[in-house]
Write an enzyme that holds these catalytic residues in place. Structure first.
Site, PDB file in Angstrom:
ATOM      1  CG  ASP A 185      -2.066   0.952   1.125  1.00 56.02           C
ATOM      2  OD1 ASP A 185      -2.262   1.537   0.040  1.00 56.02           O
ATOM      3  OD2 ASP A 185      -2.775   1.138   2.129  1.00 56.02           O
TER       4      ASP A 185
ATOM      5  CG  HIS B 168       0.524   2.148  -9.482  1.00 53.63           C
ATOM      6  ND1 HIS B 168       0.211   1.791  -8.193  1.00 53.63           N
ATOM      7  CD2 HIS B 168      -0.531   2.883  -9.925  1.00 53.63           C
ATOM      8  CE1 HIS B 168      -0.985   2.281  -7.867  1.00 53.63           C
ATOM      9  NE2 HIS B 168      -1.446   2.960  -8.906  1.00 53.63           N
TER      10      HIS B 168
ATOM     11  CD1 TRP C 296     -12.544  -5.135 -10.621  1.00 53.99           C
ATOM     12  CD2 TRP C 296     -11.802  -4.377 -12.584  1.00 53.99           C
ATOM     13  NE1 TRP C 296     -11.912  -6.171 -11.254  1.00 53.99           N
ATOM     14  CE2 TRP C 296     -11.451  -5.742 -12.456  1.00 53.99           C
ATOM     15  CE3 TRP C 296     -11.430  -3.683 -13.736  1.00 53.99           C
ATOM     16  CZ2 TRP C 296     -10.747  -6.420 -13.451  1.00 53.99           C
ATOM     17  CZ3 TRP C 296     -10.726  -4.366 -14.715  1.00 53.99           C
ATOM     18  CH2 TRP C 296     -10.391  -5.709 -14.581  1.00 53.99           C
TER      19      TRP C 296
ATOM     20  CG  LEU D 170       8.999 -17.490  -2.821  1.00 55.79           C
ATOM     21  CD1 LEU D 170       8.772 -17.402  -1.318  1.00 55.79           C
ATOM     22  CD2 LEU D 170       9.462 -16.122  -3.354  1.00 55.79           C
TER      23      LEU D 170
HETATM   24  C1  FPP Z   1      -1.545   0.320  -3.462  1.00 53.00           C
HETATM   25  O1  FPP Z   1      -1.159   1.642  -3.614  1.00 53.00           O
HETATM   26  C2  FPP Z   1      -1.128  -0.489  -4.575  1.00 53.00           C
HETATM   27  C3  FPP Z   1      -1.957  -1.045  -5.516  1.00 53.00           C
HETATM   28  C4  FPP Z   1      -3.417  -0.886  -5.525  1.00 53.00           C
HETATM   29  C5  FPP Z   1      -1.441  -1.841  -6.590  1.00 53.00           C
HETATM   30  C6  FPP Z   1      -0.301  -2.714  -6.206  1.00 53.00           C
HETATM   31  C7  FPP Z   1       0.507  -2.956  -7.381  1.00 53.00           C
HETATM   32  C8  FPP Z   1       1.860  -2.912  -7.418  1.00 53.00           C
HETATM   33  C9  FPP Z   1       2.743  -2.689  -6.265  1.00 53.00           C
HETATM   34  C10 FPP Z   1       2.591  -3.107  -8.649  1.00 53.00           C
HETATM   35  C11 FPP Z   1       1.940  -4.062  -9.564  1.00 53.00           C
HETATM   36  C12 FPP Z   1       2.362  -5.442  -9.363  1.00 53.00           C
HETATM   37  C13 FPP Z   1       1.860  -6.403 -10.158  1.00 53.00           C
HETATM   38  C14 FPP Z   1       2.311  -7.807 -10.078  1.00 53.00           C
HETATM   39  C15 FPP Z   1       0.800  -6.058 -11.125  1.00 53.00           C
HETATM   40  P1  FPP Z   1      -2.299   2.715  -3.737  1.00 53.00           P
HETATM   41  O2  FPP Z   1      -2.450   3.038  -5.183  1.00 53.00           O
HETATM   42  O3  FPP Z   1      -3.532   2.247  -3.052  1.00 53.00           O
HETATM   43  O4  FPP Z   1      -1.626   3.902  -2.978  1.00 53.00           O
HETATM   44  P2  FPP Z   1      -2.337   5.022  -2.109  1.00 53.00           P
HETATM   45  O5  FPP Z   1      -3.126   4.317  -1.031  1.00 53.00           O
HETATM   46  O6  FPP Z   1      -1.193   5.802  -1.575  1.00 53.00           O
HETATM   47  O7  FPP Z   1      -3.198   5.803  -3.056  1.00 53.00           O
END
Ligand code: FPP
Length: 244
Positions: free
Chosen positions: A19, A36, A68, A130
């Site tokens: 997160d 990301h 989504w 793993l």
């Molecule tokens: C949370 O940050 C992260 C996500 C919703 C996506 C997680 C994805 C990755 C770390 C990279 C992708 C990896 C793969 C395998 C596809 P947030 O966007 O909720 O951050 P915020 O809470 O600060 O807005």
């Protein structure tokens, strides 16, 4: 009595909620997509660290059923990142003996992603290092509801009797079938909630919340979380030698 009760040993299964990508980017005046992208680099570090520390299962929350509802441009960026990650990283993970499992709802996903998922699982199936479990289009309540539907159908068709429905039977109808429950769950960015992640599987999991945003996650963060986990006394609802 649970045989695993008592002082914690190294965790066998670590689950992570990655997160804070958006906030990491915002703090630097960058678009969320930059966070990301950096998040994928952090994921690579986490997988490497987990393998080297002898962790057997690492489950990561890469895209939730609820994601989504984000703006369409961000959704398609995240889906592209998944495609890219699979195309770019699977060959190397395969060479490193990593087995990949992808849990979550496949219906409604673009056909090319469904194919990539199936190919990745097939290619790495026999690996013995793993196990990287990628929760993608995953929601725990949806997963439990699907298990309930499967069991209801089995009862309706006379294949099982209602009295045979135990936690073990229900657990064996979840996407995580065959994977031990997480010992440790780490969530980054200071948020302290489960967000529809592995609700059933985390019944006795130890939670460690770290303040770093996900793009800053590294081996040291993982080591600190594990050190905290190792101080916990796991009782699984029972008593320990000291308190008995
Ligand atoms: C949370 O940050 C992260 C996500 C919703 C996506 C997680 C994805 C990755 C770390 C990279 C992708 C990896 C793969 C395998 C596809 P947030 O966007 O909720 O951050 P915020 O809470 O600060 O807005």
């Amino acid at each position: 009595m649970n045989n695993h009760a008592g002082s914690a040993a190294m965790p066998r299964h670590v689950a992570i909620i990655m997160d804070g990508n958006g906030r990491w980017a915002h703090a630097r005046g960058l678009p969320r997509s930059a966070g990301h992208r950096k998040g994928v680099e952090a994921l690579r570090r986490a997988v490497r660290a987990a393998g080297e520390m002898g962790i057997k299962y690492l489950t990561i929350f890469s895209f939730s059923s609820e994601n989504w509802s984000r703006p369409p441009a961000e959704v398609s960026f995240l889906l592209d990142l998944m495609r890219h990650f699979v195309r770019q990283d699977v060959a190397e993970l395969h060479r490193e003996n990593v087995r990949i499992r992808i849990i979550g709802e496949r219906s409604g996903l673009a056909p090319d992603i469904v194919t990539l998922i199936a190919e990745t699982e097939e290619r790495t199936r026999a690996n013995t290092g793993l196990t990287l479990v990628v929760a993608f289009n995953y929601g725990s309540r949806q997963e439990i509801a699907k298990a309930a539907r499967d069991l209801a159908l089995a009862v309706k068709e006379g294949r099982i009797a209602p009295e045979t429905i135990t936690p073990e039977l229900l657990g064996s109808h979840l996407a995580t079938e065959g994977i031990p429950d997480p010992d440790l769950l780490i969530r980054t960015s200071g948020e302290q909630r489960l967000s529809n992640y592995l609700l059933w599987q985390c019944a006795y999991t130890e939670f460690v919340f770290v303040d770093e945003y996900w793009p800053d996650f590294n081996r040291e963060t993982m080591q600190r979380a594990i050190a905290e986990y190792l101080t916990r006394e796991r009782r699984f609802g029972g008593l320990t030698a000291q308190s008995a």
